[in-house]
Scaffold this motif. Structure first.
Motif, PDB file in Angstrom:
ATOM      1  N   GLN A 171       0.672  -1.106  -0.195  1.00 53.36           N
ATOM      2  CA  GLN A 171      -0.027  -0.039   0.044  1.00 53.36           C
ATOM      3  C   GLN A 171       0.867   0.921  -0.004  1.00 53.36           C
ATOM      4  N   LEU A 172       1.807   1.216   0.987  1.00 45.42           N
ATOM      5  CA  LEU A 172       2.657   2.543   1.033  1.00 45.42           C
ATOM      6  C   LEU A 172       3.425   2.751  -0.113  1.00 45.42           C
ATOM      7  N   CYS A 173       4.217   1.616  -0.692  1.00 47.92           N
ATOM      8  CA  CYS A 173       4.983   1.522  -1.714  1.00 47.92           C
ATOM      9  C   CYS A 173       4.289   2.039  -2.940  1.00 47.92           C
ATOM     10  N   SER A 174       3.187   1.453  -3.417  1.00 52.00           N
ATOM     11  CA  SER A 174       2.548   1.846  -4.581  1.00 52.00           C
ATOM     12  C   SER A 174       2.207   3.379  -4.315  1.00 52.00           C
ATOM     13  N   LEU A 175       1.664   3.651  -3.310  1.00 54.34           N
ATOM     14  CA  LEU A 175       1.223   5.181  -3.047  1.00 54.34           C
ATOM     15  C   LEU A 175       2.363   6.092  -3.259  1.00 54.34           C
ATOM     16  N   ARG A 176       3.544   5.936  -2.785  1.00 55.58           N
ATOM     17  CA  ARG A 176       4.526   6.852  -3.018  1.00 55.58           C
ATOM     18  C   ARG A 176       5.034   6.803  -4.260  1.00 55.58           C
ATOM     19  N   LYS A 177       5.412   5.799  -5.131  1.00 53.96           N
ATOM     20  CA  LYS A 177       5.493   5.636  -6.456  1.00 53.96           C
ATOM     21  C   LYS A 177       4.496   6.455  -7.327  1.00 53.96           C
ATOM     22  N   SER A 188      -2.861   1.045  -4.402  1.00 51.35           N
ATOM     23  CA  SER A 188      -2.637   1.179  -2.932  1.00 51.35           C
ATOM     24  C   SER A 188      -4.025   1.166  -2.192  1.00 51.35           C
ATOM     25  N   THR A 189      -5.069   1.809  -2.840  1.00 48.40           N
ATOM     26  CA  THR A 189      -6.214   1.628  -2.072  1.00 48.40           C
ATOM     27  C   THR A 189      -6.935   0.209  -2.054  1.00 48.40           C
ATOM     28  N   LYS A 190      -6.397  -0.757  -2.697  1.00 52.55           N
ATOM     29  CA  LYS A 190      -6.801  -2.041  -2.827  1.00 52.55           C
ATOM     30  C   LYS A 190      -6.029  -3.007  -2.044  1.00 52.55           C
ATOM     31  N   THR A 191      -4.858  -2.560  -1.529  1.00 54.10           N
ATOM     32  CA  THR A 191      -3.897  -3.399  -0.808  1.00 54.10           C
ATOM     33  C   THR A 191      -3.841  -2.728   0.557  1.00 54.10           C
ATOM     34  N   GLY A 192      -3.162  -3.537   1.402  1.00 54.40           N
ATOM     35  CA  GLY A 192      -3.222  -3.107   2.700  1.00 54.40           C
ATOM     36  C   GLY A 192      -4.251  -3.770   3.540  1.00 54.40           C
ATOM     37  N   VAL A 193      -3.817  -3.531   5.012  1.00 57.56           N
ATOM     38  CA  VAL A 193      -4.677  -4.320   5.925  1.00 57.56           C
ATOM     39  C   VAL A 193      -5.433  -3.170   6.870  1.00 57.56           C
ATOM     40  N   SER A 194      -6.861  -3.280   7.075  1.00 60.61           N
ATOM     41  CA  SER A 194      -7.210  -2.237   7.772  1.00 60.61           C
ATOM     42  C   SER A 194      -6.815  -2.250   9.404  1.00 60.61           C
ATOM     43  N   ASN A 195      -6.174  -3.228   9.791  1.00 61.79           N
ATOM     44  CA  ASN A 195      -5.799  -3.157  11.226  1.00 61.79           C
ATOM     45  C   ASN A 195      -4.113  -2.609  11.340  1.00 61.79           C
ATOM     46  N   ASP A 196      -3.569  -2.320   9.845  1.00 56.00           N
ATOM     47  CA  ASP A 196      -2.056  -1.739   9.841  1.00 56.00           C
ATOM     48  C   ASP A 196      -2.334  -0.177  10.579  1.00 56.00           C
ATOM     49  N   PHE A 197      -1.553   0.166  11.339  1.00 56.82           N
ATOM     50  CA  PHE A 197      -1.315   1.594  11.839  1.00 56.82           C
ATOM     51  C   PHE A 197      -1.632   2.541  10.996  1.00 56.82           C
ATOM     52  N   TYR A 198      -1.105   2.539   9.890  1.00 56.96           N
ATOM     53  CA  TYR A 198      -1.005   3.753   8.796  1.00 56.96           C
ATOM     54  C   TYR A 198      -2.113   3.249   7.601  1.00 56.96           C
ATOM     55  N   TYR A 199      -2.793   2.213   7.581  1.00 57.88           N
ATOM     56  CA  TYR A 199      -3.531   1.906   6.658  1.00 57.88           C
ATOM     57  C   TYR A 199      -4.562   3.234   6.338  1.00 57.88           C
ATOM     58  N   HIS A 200      -5.422   3.826   7.454  1.00 59.24           N
ATOM     59  CA  HIS A 200      -6.264   4.935   7.104  1.00 59.24           C
ATOM     60  C   HIS A 200      -5.562   6.038   6.680  1.00 59.24           C
TER      61      HIS A 200
END
Length: 159
Positions: free
Chosen positions: A77-83, A114-126
């Motif tokens: 999520q973070l890496c795709s977002l930053r790219k 990036s919006t389709k990846t990630g886990v909602s319980n990850d601290f930085y997800y939201h």
């Protein structure tokens, strides 16, 4: 750093401070680079180095560093977002250049990913999700403006 010259985390944090807080990408670069050489498996060091490379105009180098951040533990999520954000800013610097449309398409795909990846319980997800939604809007707005400009400047067929 004088007391712990081999502490990669310390170099990364200082590079991050110089870059994010003071806006001094050139000054931060050697510290981020040193952090990645001291600990080649530090996801934080690679992420910071990638962001600095983007800021200094090195899209390919930034992507390479972000890929290593992903490999060593940063989220997709973070890496795709930053790219994606990097491509938006590159396109924004030269909104009517030859590669602008391609960069904006890549940006939109990466940010949407990036919006389709990630886990909602990850601290930085939201936080990342909100940032992605903001940039999707910015990317679409700039894309629309670029397409209008290209259309307006295209030779019209004679009647």
């Amino acid at each position: 750093m004088l007391e712990e010259p081999l502490n990669a985390a310390l170099h990364e944090r200082y590079a991050s401070f110089l870059f994010r807080t003071l806006g001094k990408a050139n000054a931060a670069y050697p510290f981020a680079e040193r952090a990645t050489s001291l600990d080649e498996h530090s996801a934080d060091a690679w992420l910071t180095f990638g962001l600095i490379k983007y800021k200094l105009g090195d899209l390919a180098g930034g992507d390479d560093a972000i890929d290593k951040a992903l490999k060593f533990g940063k989220t997709e999520q973070l890496c795709s977002l930053r790219k994606g954000i990097a491509r938006y800013h590159f396109a924004k610097q030269e909104p009517y250049g030859g590669h602008t449309v391609k960069l904006l398409k890549e940006a939109e795909v990466l940010v949407a990913k990036s919006t389709k990846t990630g886990v909602s319980n990850d601290f930085y997800y939201h936080k990342n999700r909100r940032e992605a939604e903001k940039y999707i809007s910015l990317i679409r707005n700039l894309s629309g403006n670029v397409k209008k400009r290209i259309s307006a400047n295209s030779p019209q067929p004679e009647r």
